[in-house]
Design a protein around this motif. Structure first.
Motif, PDB file in Angstrom:
ATOM      1  N   ARG A 178       0.827  -1.210   0.000  1.00 12.72           N
ATOM      2  CA  ARG A 178       0.000   0.000   0.000  1.00 12.72           C
ATOM      3  C   ARG A 178       0.861   1.260   0.000  1.00 12.72           C
ATOM      4  N   GLU A 181       2.169   1.716  -3.517  1.00 14.73           N
ATOM      5  CA  GLU A 181       1.042   2.126  -4.367  1.00 14.73           C
ATOM      6  C   GLU A 181       0.697   3.598  -4.150  1.00 14.73           C
ATOM      7  N   ILE A 197      -2.685   5.021   5.434  1.00 12.93           N
ATOM      8  CA  ILE A 197      -2.247   3.978   4.496  1.00 12.93           C
ATOM      9  C   ILE A 197      -2.124   2.637   5.218  1.00 12.93           C
ATOM     10  N   SER A 200      -5.492   1.192   5.958  1.00 14.11           N
ATOM     11  CA  SER A 200      -6.159   0.696   4.753  1.00 14.11           C
ATOM     12  C   SER A 200      -5.645  -0.675   4.322  1.00 14.11           C
ATOM     13  N   ALA A 201      -4.437  -1.030   4.771  1.00  9.92           N
ATOM     14  CA  ALA A 201      -3.856  -2.326   4.410  1.00  9.92           C
ATOM     15  C   ALA A 201      -4.285  -3.437   5.354  1.00  9.92           C
TER      16      ALA A 201
END
Length: 322
Positions: A178, A181, A197, A200-201
């Motif tokens: 992530r 990305e 981040i 979100s992973a």
């Protein structure tokens, strides 16, 4: 090494740090008022001041207090004024160099408190906290590569290794993916950017049960940015080399990686025989260099746990050089 450099404008009164396991450290050091002692991690000078108060300068008692953080150095100098103490801005991995430049061959005791100070954590601008938005910094010395530099430049494989090795993060590969990305769209520059981040992973179930999903990632990046485990390995060796016979070394750790390193180092120094276990009798003729004062780490008592939440994960180990 800088012994006199003036730090950036900073108010030492703002540097708050409650010394962890203070009485246990003072007992562990077994302080001789005429001895020479080293505090390798001055921080807010909580431990340093109490050590220095127990020394008699007229009898030769002296404290050398080190820290790589210019804020901590300025604070320590202010709080140790009038006491038999010298403050040096340097990482404790270079403690031997600092002592030698001061003309000191041996010391009677040393203390390392490996925790991040309350001031560093609470000052959002330093970039250590995942709870407040700030530039992603994390440099204890306020010099060199930042955490932002690291997350924006390293490969997914290297980021995953850092998170796994230094943060013991089970979702290291997913988080590293992530990060890579996200930075393709825009650089990751702030603490809350990174915290979002990381969250979100995480699988939804992990996010629900873990109120601080970024904690392990931030720990890992801090260790990597400051080369903490390398510094600890080198620092322990050079400090032990300068300990006089009968001198005590006290180390406070706050996570399993540090504690394991210290435990193994202490065990090696206090073990006489180094023969393989399958040998029926000792043939190496080895002699122990030290004896363990604490077989198991000392932890905070109930009162300290109630008064200082940052003492919860503290472990104190004490060794005496033979």
């Amino acid at each position: 090494m800088d012994t006199e450099k003036t730090a950036q404008p900073f108010d030492p009164a703002s540097f708050e740090h409650v010394p962890v396991l203070l009485n246990e450290c003072l007992d562990g050091l077994k302080i001789d008022p005429a001895g020479t002692y080293l505090d390798g991690t001055a921080g807010g000078a909580g431990h340093s001041r109490q050590i220095a108060l127990r020394l008699n300068g007229e009898q030769g008692g002296r404290l050398i207090s080190l820290d790589q953080d210019p804020d901590a150095v300025q604070t320590a100098r202010a709080r140790l004024t009038g006491l038999p103490a010298t403050v040096v801005q340097i990482n404790f991995r270079y403690a031997g160099q600092a002592l030698e430049q001061l003309g000191i061959e041996t010391i009677n005791g040393a203390l390392l408190d490996l925790g991040v100070s309350s001031h560093q954590l609470d000052d959002a601008a330093r970039g250590f906290s995942y709870r407040a938005d700030a530039p992603l910094d994390m440099r204890m010395s306020q010099e060199g590569e930042t955490a932002a530099d690291l997350v924006n430049s390293e490969s997914r494989e290297e980021l995953a290794r850092i998170l796994r090795d230094y943060g013991e993060e089970p979702f290291a590969w997913q988080i590293a993916g992530r990060i890579v990305e996200a930075r393709e769209t825009a650089p990751i520059e702030t603490t809350l950017q990174l915290a979002d981040i990381v969250a979100s992973a995480m699988p939804p179930a992990e996010r629900r049960k873990n109120k601080n999903p970024s904690r392990r990632t931030f720990q890992a990046l801090r260790i990597a940015v400051n080369h903490e485990l390398d510094a600890l390995e080198e620092g322990l060796d050079t400090i032990f080399a300068h300990l006089a016979p009968g001198g005590r070394l006290c180390v406070i750790t706050f996570h399993s990686l540090e504690d394991r390193l210290v435990k193994n180092k202490f065990r090696r120094w206090s073990t006489a025989c180094t023969c393989p276990p399958e040998f029926p009798v000792c043939v190496c003729g080895g002699k122990a260099k030290a004896k363990l004062i604490t077989r198991k780490p000392i932890e905070a008592n109930t009162q300290e746990l109630e008064e200082n939440r940052r003492s919860r994960s503290a472990h104190l180990r004490v060794l005496e050089k033979i």
